[in-house]
Design an enzyme around this catalytic site. Structure first.
Site, PDB file in Angstrom:
ATOM      1  N   ASP A 221       0.837  -1.213   0.000  1.00 59.04           N
ATOM      2  CA  ASP A 221       0.000   0.000   0.000  1.00 59.04           C
ATOM      3  C   ASP A 221       0.869   1.259   0.000  1.00 59.04           C
ATOM      4  O   ASP A 221       0.625   2.205  -0.757  1.00 59.04           O
ATOM      5  CB  ASP A 221      -1.005  -0.016   1.167  1.00 59.04           C
ATOM      6  N   ASP A 245       1.359  -7.520 -10.743  1.00 58.99           N
ATOM      7  CA  ASP A 245       0.326  -7.270 -11.749  1.00 58.99           C
ATOM      8  C   ASP A 245      -0.281  -5.886 -11.538  1.00 58.99           C
ATOM      9  O   ASP A 245      -0.379  -5.071 -12.456  1.00 58.99           O
ATOM     10  CB  ASP A 245      -0.751  -8.358 -11.641  1.00 58.99           C
TER      11      ASP A 245
HETATM   12  C1  IPM Z   1      -1.013  -9.178 -17.150  1.00 59.15           C
HETATM   13  C2  IPM Z   1      -2.464  -9.503 -17.239  1.00 59.15           C
HETATM   14  C3  IPM Z   1      -2.683 -10.951 -16.823  1.00 59.15           C
HETATM   15  C4  IPM Z   1      -2.159 -11.131 -15.427  1.00 59.15           C
HETATM   16  C5  IPM Z   1      -4.142 -11.392 -16.898  1.00 59.15           C
HETATM   17  C6  IPM Z   1      -4.718 -11.119 -18.252  1.00 59.15           C
HETATM   18  C7  IPM Z   1      -4.342 -12.808 -16.455  1.00 59.15           C
HETATM   19  O1  IPM Z   1      -3.221  -8.629 -16.471  1.00 59.15           O
HETATM   20  O2  IPM Z   1      -0.226  -9.794 -17.885  1.00 59.15           O
HETATM   21  O3  IPM Z   1      -0.656  -8.307 -16.361  1.00 59.15           O
HETATM   22  O4  IPM Z   1      -2.871 -10.848 -14.454  1.00 59.15           O
HETATM   23  O5  IPM Z   1      -1.014 -11.558 -15.286  1.00 59.15           O
HETATM   24 MN    MN Z   2      -2.060  -7.070 -15.587  1.00 56.23          MN
END
Ligand code: IPM
Ligand code: MN
Length: 356
Positions: A221, A245
């Site tokens: 965070d 991500d």
């Molecule tokens: C990314 C995408 C993927 C992930 C999804 C589409 C599953 O968001 O490559 O960042 O979460 O890794």
């Molecule tokens: Mn992603």
């Protein structure tokens, strides 16, 4: 002359449009370099394939890709196929199947790229994310008990193995050492009392081998806040699959937008092919219109060249993207221009060839 076998999976939505430009650029690079070339094999896997066959890729898909030197992936996902099916059936299967345990994502603000932060410029935003890419919150393990009943219970397991944490953290330390950069680990040990306490412990243990690397550990965070308020704090960053991500989308938004965000899914041991992709997704509403920005895919093609041993071409590709931004030349609509996807690719190739 060295010939590299490249598997191309254009996938869904704008995937095929942006992949065409990445291939165009790789061919231009090989012509300019003269020392290597590419043979591309296209695999028509994705949601359309699923609707015809019931699978996102054939059973022996991994086997068929295994001999390639690298994989280029466009995008996966389209309305009509639930996302968790399409992504688990293709993108995540490749990352996992080929043990591409490092997801390397540059967050670098180029000169001329839009940035929503008031007081930040290219000298402030230049980081590289090392996202764990094989386990963690993406393990795919869990249970769904008593569905549709008042007792319904859903469990989504996060899996943090010693091997999985150590190898990605070590990769990040090595990168930081090689580049003379600081290393930031991002976790959440205050709330996630098993997984993230363990992550922090491994970060510290592996760090004993790298006394020369300056480190900091941040809670996720706080890290999100600092990326906005003081992005200069970050150089090399290592974090878990889900945190990586989320933070790399945040990173994309402060470094020119999703149209410029590239990612490399690496098997650093080179047992399997690594995979290079734009991180923007399939953008179904933009698909088929020829308006998608191919620069993220082109940047990913640069990462592919770096991985194959041509770091000078990586640099030249990123420099050329920067030149297009600075001169406002050949840009698509998301970057304030009016070029089509293919016109943007053509402008890129022209500027790449035009050595200053
Ligand atoms: C990314 C995408 C993927 C992930 C999804 C589409 C599953 O968001 O490559 O960042 O979460 O890794
Ligand atoms: Mn992603």
């Amino acid at each position: 002359m060295k010939t590299y076998q490249i598997a191309v999976i254009p996938g869904d939505g704008i995937g095929p449009e942006v992949m065409r430009e990445a291939v165009k650029v790789l061919n231009a690079v090989s012509a300019l370099d003269g020392g290597f070339n590419f043979e591309f094999t296209e695999y028509p896997w994705g949601c359309e394939y699923y609707l015809k066959t019931g699978e996102m890729m054939p059973e022996d898909g991994l086997e068929r890709l295994k001999g390639s030197d690298a994989i280029l992936l466009g995008a996966v996902g389209y309305p009509g196929v639930p996302d968790h099916i399409s992504l688990r059936g293709l993108l995540l299967k490749l990352r996992r199947g080929f043990d591409q345990y490092v997801n390397l994502r540059p967050v670098k603000l180029l000169e001329g790229a839009p940035c929503p932060l008031k007081n930040a410029g290219p000298e402030d935003i230049d980081m590289i994310f090392v996202r764990e890419n094989s386990e963690g919150e993406y393990s795919g393990q869990g249970a769904w008990l008593y569905p549709d009943s008042p007792q319904e219970i859903v469990i989504q397991d996060a899996v943090f193995s010693r091997k999985g944490c150590e190898r990605v953290i070590r990769y990040a330390y090595e990168l930081a050492r090689r580049e003379g950069k600081t290393l930031t680990s991002i976790s959440k040990g205050n709330a996630l009392n098993y997984s993230m306490v363990f992550w922090d412990q491994v970060f510290e243990e592996v760090g004993r081998d790298y006394p020369d690397v300056e480190t900091q550990s941040l809670l996720v965070d706080a890290a999100a806040m600092f990326m906005i308020k003081n992005p200069k704090r970050f150089q090399v960053v290592v974090t878990s699959n889900l945190f990586g991500d989320i933070l790399t989308d945040l990173g994309a938004s402060i470094s020119g937008g999703m149209g410029l965000a590239a990612g490399a899914n690496l098997d650093p041991e080179r047992r399997y092919p690594s995979m290079f992709e734009p991180i923007h997704g399939s953008a179904p509403r933009m698909a088929g219109k020829g308006i998608a920005n191919p620069l993220a895919s082109i940047w990913a093609a640069g990462q592919l060249l770096d991985h194959l041993g041509y770091p000078q071409w990586y640099t030249r590709i990123v420099d050329t993207i920067e030149k297009m931004l600075k001169e406002n030349n050949g840009l698509t609509k998301d970057l304030g221009g009016s070029a089509s996807t293919s016109a943007c690719g053509d402008a890129f190739v022209a500027m790449l060839s035009d050595r200053i």
